[in-house]
Design a protein around this motif. Sequence first.
Motif, PDB file in Angstrom:
ATOM      1  N   ASP A   1      74.924  71.553  28.901  1.00  0.00           N
ATOM      2  CA  ASP A   1      74.581  70.221  28.150  1.00  0.00           C
ATOM      3  C   ASP A   1      75.601  69.547  27.534  1.00  0.00           C
ATOM      4  O   ASP A   1      75.718  68.324  27.763  1.00  0.00           O
TER       5      ASP A   1
ATOM      6  N   ARG B   1      81.707  64.653  33.809  1.00  0.00           N
ATOM      7  CA  ARG B   1      80.580  64.524  32.959  1.00  0.00           C
ATOM      8  C   ARG B   1      79.582  64.953  33.802  1.00  0.00           C
ATOM      9  O   ARG B   1      79.296  65.172  35.127  1.00  0.00           O
ATOM     10  N   LYS B   2      78.451  65.546  32.994  1.00  0.00           N
ATOM     11  CA  LYS B   2      77.298  66.373  33.549  1.00  0.00           C
ATOM     12  C   LYS B   2      76.504  64.976  34.103  1.00  0.00           C
ATOM     13  O   LYS B   2      75.875  64.242  33.124  1.00  0.00           O
ATOM     14  N   ASN B   3      76.274  64.753  35.419  1.00  0.00           N
ATOM     15  CA  ASN B   3      75.605  63.537  35.832  1.00  0.00           C
ATOM     16  C   ASN B   3      74.294  64.028  36.563  1.00  0.00           C
ATOM     17  O   ASN B   3      73.648  62.958  37.250  1.00  0.00           O
ATOM     18  N   HIS B   4      73.861  65.168  36.425  1.00  0.00           N
ATOM     19  CA  HIS B   4      72.419  65.598  36.870  1.00  0.00           C
ATOM     20  C   HIS B   4      71.942  66.478  35.917  1.00  0.00           C
ATOM     21  O   HIS B   4      72.670  67.208  35.480  1.00  0.00           O
TER      22      HIS B   4
END
Lengths: 416, 416
Positions: A164, A239-242
């Motif tokens: 996260d 970036r955590k994109n999903h």
Amino acid sequence: MNPGDRVHVVRGGTEYEGVLMPSTTADRLVVKLDGGYNVGIDRAEAELDVLESNVYDVEGARDGEGGSEIQFDEALPTVSLISTGGTIASTVDYRTGAVTAQFDAEDVLRAVPDLAGRANYRGRVVANILSENMTPDVWQELAGAVHEEIEAGADGVVVMHGTDTMQFTASALAFILDTPVPVVFTGSQRSADRPSSDNVMNAVCAVEAAKADCAEVLVCMHATESDDRCALHRSTRVRKNHTSRRNAFETVGAEPLGVVDYDDETVDFRRSYDERGAADLAIHPGLETEVELVKFTPGMSFDRVERLADAAGLVVEGTGLGHVHTDLVPTFREMVESGTPVVMTSQCIEGRVCDRVYDTGRDLLDAGVIEAGDTLPGTAKVKLMWALANVAPESVPETMRTPLAGELTDRSTPWQ
Amino acid sequence: MNPGDRVHVVRGGTEYEGVLMPSTTADRLVVKLDGGYNVGIDRAEAELDVLESNVYDVEGARDGEGGSEIQFDEALPTVSLISTGGTIASTVDYRTGAVTAQFDAEDVLRAVPDLAGRANYRGRVVANILSENMTPDVWQELAGAVHEEIEAGADGVVVMHGTDTMQFTASALAFILDTPVPVVFTGSQRSADRPSSDNVMNAVCAVEAAKADCAEVLVCMHATESDDRCALHRSTRVRKNHTSRRNAFETVGAEPLGVVDYDDETVDFRRSYDERGAADLAIHPGLETEVELVKFTPGMSFDRVERLADAAGLVVEGTGLGHVHTDLVPTFREMVESGTPVVMTSQCIEGRVCDRVYDTGRDLLDAGVIEAGDTLPGTAKVKLMWALANVAPESVPETMRTPLAGELTDRSTPWQ
């Protein structure tokens, strides 16, 4: 029924077949499936049959070399595994039907026998928290632990972290540490009790990356939906994109820095990077914690934005090239004049802010707002926290406009 | 020197050749380049030569049919052009070296002769502002204007809007209006004075989309970096994902709803949509303006989040599947208990929130936080503004969990 037995388990209509692992307890079974994944099953809910006794030397697998205690192998590099919690380090202990974080680095070695033989390992636990609960003081504690591990001779460090907020913690370490060895963050989007868990491949690829030549803070996660390779992302550009995909992490606006092939065990870098040994180990752990990030949206109350004026620094996610409503400009001007730097980023995520094109942007620049170029909003917040604690106040604007850890590129222009 | 003359202009070392347009004034020249774009040039800075007189019937081009006044053509549909400002409607009037918004719909027709012959046009100006200055009361005014235009017989509506907050305004209209005809937003990422301006193609494609069968609120912008086609995005699922690229707008997590081919003038829908005439025209313009959006980031001050408790509603951009620091949960619980709904979305952008997987999420659900599925955070804010003004307070949670305008899909699961 003993660890090492081949078993058949039925739970809630689903059947599993594999080898019972030593982490099995009175309350839960851990079964290593033939595909290599471990599945955890509540014993009260399971029907179990032993198909064959003692088919697998689980203690040997655990110790890496034929059942003996782990031996130091001079031919192998030393990799330090640091656990902070999160899904990758979580047990299959169901507290309330889902996953809580309970693991230490030795447990990871036990759960991922595939790590054996790749390195000599050191293990330590810095925290045991889900990453939404990560705080700047844990970033500092982690940075100190990484620093100590490198001082103690680690040739690379793997940090296991919840996904996260991984990009925030990894960015913090990129600003805090000058590192002569790789510091590789990895995590898991699916818990170890799921057949589709990504924890084994991610951990293996992270160890391979930690042995490689790129002495930067990296994020190592699935590159595709398949179990074929991991991408290596520069920590400040990822970036955590999903919310849920295994390949949720993406380098913004560019290809990842490198790729680890899971089958070939090769690490391939596709862009330039800081080489192993180029930097002297150093730590600059200061962080100003009173920094806020505010996302501008139409209709937001400007009064409520004014309530942020007691922060030590403000990062704004503006629209487009870096805009907010004209009526917010005086608020930002007052903050800047009272010593609270205001940094502009874009909620577009890709591209860079450029406040010289439109009236609103020029008004913002005139008010003293600092343009962060293509620095990602979250990274800009971490950098501003670092800058406010590590450089003189008058140098903060120039620091925010200068790349320190790959967070800011000069390759794009506002119109490209 | 008269409009219609072929001219050669030098400004600051750059040469232009084209036809002088009727929007030329004492202060500035407007030249239609051979590629179809108009360029505006400060007359004081320009050297001009007339190459050939009266080569182009600019008044005829303006009026569409051979130099006469615009005639109503019964064979053509009627499209209403509504201008709100922004780059697409901006003149080449340099206020301080860049672009300010000054145009009305008739000027757009004059600037884009390619619109002639495609429809009978009605034109009106609702606002003349850069879109970062857009506010909910202008959304309502615009919705009223669109409603009036459709009542007056428009077969489709094109709204010219700045790109910065286009997705917010378009989403607002999607909740406010039930429309039996297409309502197509378009804009421009590059001002009309730039050779790479996208204003001509976007306007032409938007008019073609307004004549088509999909009676939804759409966003029509460049689909690629080339001048080949525009994508048609469902307003509630689109996001400006790049600060400056012409193809900055993307449908999140899916292909666009449709494509307009610029050369063929064909409109091709790739997914199901609401057909022309299926809905009866209606307007539900109420909006609760005291709704805030807050993005959770590690290290944020929980005290400062508490200061948002006087809002009428709160949308949270959580991490991952929809998480915040555990210590924020009591704050949200208090807000919910005092009548301020708290809606959870994800800053990952792609994927959907699912708060049943981890402890933090279950604690949030237990506190009464509403999951918005895969609703985009900005769209969720607009929807909450609308819901708080249009449904009973006890129905707001269910409304936020129910798709009203394509903002929420059920096709993905948390693990896909």
